[in-house]
Design an enzyme around this catalytic site. Structure first.
Site, short mmCIF file in Angstrom:
data_model
loop_
_atom_site.label_atom_id
_atom_site.label_comp_id
_atom_site.label_asym_id
_atom_site.label_seq_id
_atom_site.Cartn_x
_atom_site.Cartn_y
_atom_site.Cartn_z
N ASP A 92 0.85 -1.19 0.00
CA ASP A 92 0.00 0.00 0.00
C ASP A 92 0.89 1.24 0.00
O ASP A 92 2.12 1.14 -0.01
CB ASP A 92 -0.99 -0.04 1.17
CG ASP A 92 -0.30 -0.03 2.52
OD1 ASP A 92 0.94 0.14 2.57
OD2 ASP A 92 -1.00 -0.19 3.53
N ASP A 265 -8.20 -6.74 0.08
CA ASP A 265 -7.39 -7.09 1.25
C ASP A 265 -8.16 -6.66 2.48
O ASP A 265 -8.97 -5.73 2.41
CB ASP A 265 -6.05 -6.33 1.24
CG ASP A 265 -6.23 -4.91 1.76
OD1 ASP A 265 -5.95 -4.66 2.94
OD2 ASP A 265 -6.68 -4.04 0.97
N CYS A 303 -15.79 -27.91 5.98
CA CYS A 303 -14.58 -27.24 5.49
C CYS A 303 -13.42 -28.23 5.39
O CYS A 303 -13.13 -28.96 6.32
CB CYS A 303 -14.22 -26.11 6.46
SG CYS A 303 -12.67 -25.29 6.05
N CYS A 305 -10.23 -27.45 5.17
CA CYS A 305 -8.95 -26.80 5.48
C CYS A 305 -8.14 -27.64 6.47
O CYS A 305 -8.68 -28.49 7.16
CB CYS A 305 -9.17 -25.39 6.00
SG CYS A 305 -9.43 -25.29 7.79
N CYS A 308 -9.67 -27.64 10.05
CA CYS A 308 -10.90 -28.41 10.23
C CYS A 308 -10.66 -29.91 10.03
O CYS A 308 -11.44 -30.72 10.52
CB CYS A 308 -11.99 -27.90 9.28
SG CYS A 308 -12.62 -26.29 9.79
N HIS A 334 -7.69 -21.40 9.18
CA HIS A 334 -9.08 -21.64 8.78
C HIS A 334 -9.71 -20.41 8.15
O HIS A 334 -10.33 -20.48 7.08
CB HIS A 334 -9.93 -22.10 9.96
CG HIS A 334 -11.39 -22.08 9.61
ND1 HIS A 334 -11.99 -23.08 8.89
CD2 HIS A 334 -12.35 -21.13 9.80
CE1 HIS A 334 -13.26 -22.77 8.66
NE2 HIS A 334 -13.50 -21.58 9.21
#
Lengths: 371, 371
Positions: A92, A265, A303, A305, A308, A334
């Site tokens: 940024d 973002d 999920c 991931c 999980c 997660h």
């Protein structure tokens, strides 16, 4: 510019699925960029970011200029060499943080003089200095230096900041030299459609390879944001990437993709994870809640991931209550997976021309859970 | 006992290379067990522990009984089900922590009454209660409940604690029921060889599948520790695993393997990592040192660990100074790899009957670096 391109590969209504090519790899859009404030996403190793599908990271110019310093980073190969993240980076401009974090700010046409929130040392951020820092950091995408007024600023102040942002955008482009870095302009103007329109037209006249929409994560009401995005859609070049800075919740992302945004973002998934809040397909879950103390289910049973697949709510709650750092790691993994995976799902639904159907079902499920 | 065995596969002097089989997998010895106080090694995910070669974790009975509580852990499948670590676990007896952390301790023959350091709640730890907790936690290896006096305790106090530890060991064995869990006895006696000898003989008479040496990480001088281990070597059954509790530095581990020890645990590699101290093949390195601010080398150029493959000293120093959690993660991964890898090297040198050669070279290199 060599090594860079952007193609819109599919559209569904205003929503776009695209492909952004950078010197450090390709990024499919819409994309969520995890925030790596100090050159590191908090609590998560690069390897885990890659595994969950994160492709591009954001680093903060303000933080990196103060610690460890942009010259030091340049000497170690820029953000890529310094951090070891070999995918794309975006930095940024420093504008947002200098207005929200720094002490004793003094703003004039040249730039902003301020004192570091770390040690009180005196600094100047200006379009030229922001370009110097961002070229030292060497991200794939840099941002023009902008003035970002608060969401409750009076119209006069927003108008002045918007005009200054345009002048600073011109100076940013003039000061920018790196051929291996794209520089994006930032549209300002608050929730005022006429100011937004002026800002967009002037920035497009200056000409940038991509355009960000700033000043829409500063407390403005959501209908105002949606109207701004709808108003900007025909004003921004259709073949250039569009980045909505600092936004937002899952619902925000869905509604902004619906209005033509390609890049996002936000600290929400990472910060909330550290505070024990998980995003799931059926709404938010606060791991501190006593009802999870002996709950053997993963945070989100649907999920896939890494968290999980291996951790129960009971274990995560225990780690969080015990102050274990791995609580933050597991929950950040997660939440970022949730965000990244949602972007994948949106992209897929756009390519299949079923975005509105997907959007409706997703928002209904989230709304039902919030009740 | 079904699912358990221990074989000494090679010897070199007093040093032993062995193989410990548990219901949750095999462990090659000598072995270092990372400390997972609250059911999690601080700052490192299970997956990373596996990747660097850690095979068996220690969890603290005292911490787990207070939070989240051993009954809750039992209801979620014991430590394995609760934490998701599918390799072997060892739990300590709670004795060491109750003497070092708990408030308002009151010791009598039954056990120790104390107040939790977390919330002041009243608890009793006794041989029977320690066995109940450890059977609830369901580690592969449990420890008999012992009294661990401080290193500067007078001989009288050590003698009394040693005799009580023997009586408590008998009660521990009587109270222990799980067929899928080994119970080790703990030899006490401070640096007094006669007390150690009595303790060892009485514990061996009671009969355990493995023996720990306690009270040697409590501030006693190193020559005293070495003498105790040498004295115990012929007194402990040669075919049973030997575990030196809470020790220690890399040099300590080398010198204790030389005296016949098979198993170790210590917070040093994990705690020091969080404080910015790295163990390397050429001595210790404090990442806070300003000379590392622009040092592009990995912490240990000879180390193949995931951290040394990806992170420079400059980046680690930056993350540490910025308070980023990933600093702790990356440095803990390195330090644990260093410990685990050193045990592998010792095992290998024992099998090749070159342990003394390896030991001399390793200690010389570490001593040269400390200068």
């Amino acid at each position: 510019m060599a090594g860079f391109s952007f193609q819109v590969e599919a559209r569904d209504g205003r929503a776009r699925a695209g492909r952004l090519t950078t010197p450090h790899g390709e990024v499919e859009t819409p994309v969520f960029m995890p925030v790596g404030t100090a050159g590191a996403v908090k609590a998560v190793l690069h390897r885990d970011l890659r595994e969950i599908g994160a492709r591009i990271l954001l680093a903060n110019t303000y933080h990196m200029m103060l610690r460890p310093g942009d010259a030091l980073v340049a000497g170690l190969g820029g953000l890529h060499g310094f951090t070891g993240w070999d995918g794309p980076f975006l930095t940024d401009s420093g504008g947002y943080q200098v207005f929200s974090l720094a002490a004793l700010r003094k703003l004039d046409e040249e730039g902003v003089r301020f004192r570091s929130h770390l040690d009180g040392s005196a600094h100047l951020l200006s379009p030229e200095r922001s370009m110097e820092i961002q070229q030292n950091l060497g991200a794939d995408i840099a941002m023009a230096f902008d003035e970002c007024p608060p969401g409750d600023a009076p119209r006069e102040a927003v108008a002045e900041a918007t005009l200054r942002t345009t002048r600073w955008a011109r100076r940013s482009k003039d000061a920018h030299r790196r051929a291996d870095q794209w520089l994006f302009g930032i549209v300002q103007g608050g929730v005022h459609l006429d100011l937004r329109e002026t800002s967009a037209r002037e920035l497009v006249a200056i000409g940038f390879p991509g355009y960000a929409v700033g000043g829409l994560s500063v407390g403005e009401p959501k209908p105002g944001r949606d109207r701004v995005l709808e108003h900007l859609d025909p004003l921004l070049p259709a073949d250039r990437p569009r980045y909505l800075m600092g936004v937002g919740t899952p619902e925000d992302l869905v509604d902004s993709v619906a209005r033509g945004i390609d890049m996002f973002d936000c600290v929400l998934p990472t910060r909330n994870a550290r505070n024990g809040q998980l995003f799931t397909r059926s709404g938010r879950l606060s791991i501190r809640n006593a009802k999870y103390r002996d709950d053997p289910r993963p945070p989100d049973p649907d999920c896939p991931c890494p968290t999980c697949r291996t951790a129960s709510r009971a274990y995560l709650r225990h780690l969080h209550q015990a102050g274990e750092m791995t609580a933050a790691t597991l929950m950040t993994v997660h939440n970022l997976f949730y965000y990244v995976d949602m972007m994948r799902a949106m992209r897929q639904s756009i390519r299949l021309c079923r975005f509105e159907e997907w959007r409706g079902a997703t928002l209904r499920r989230l709304a039902a859970a919030e009740e």
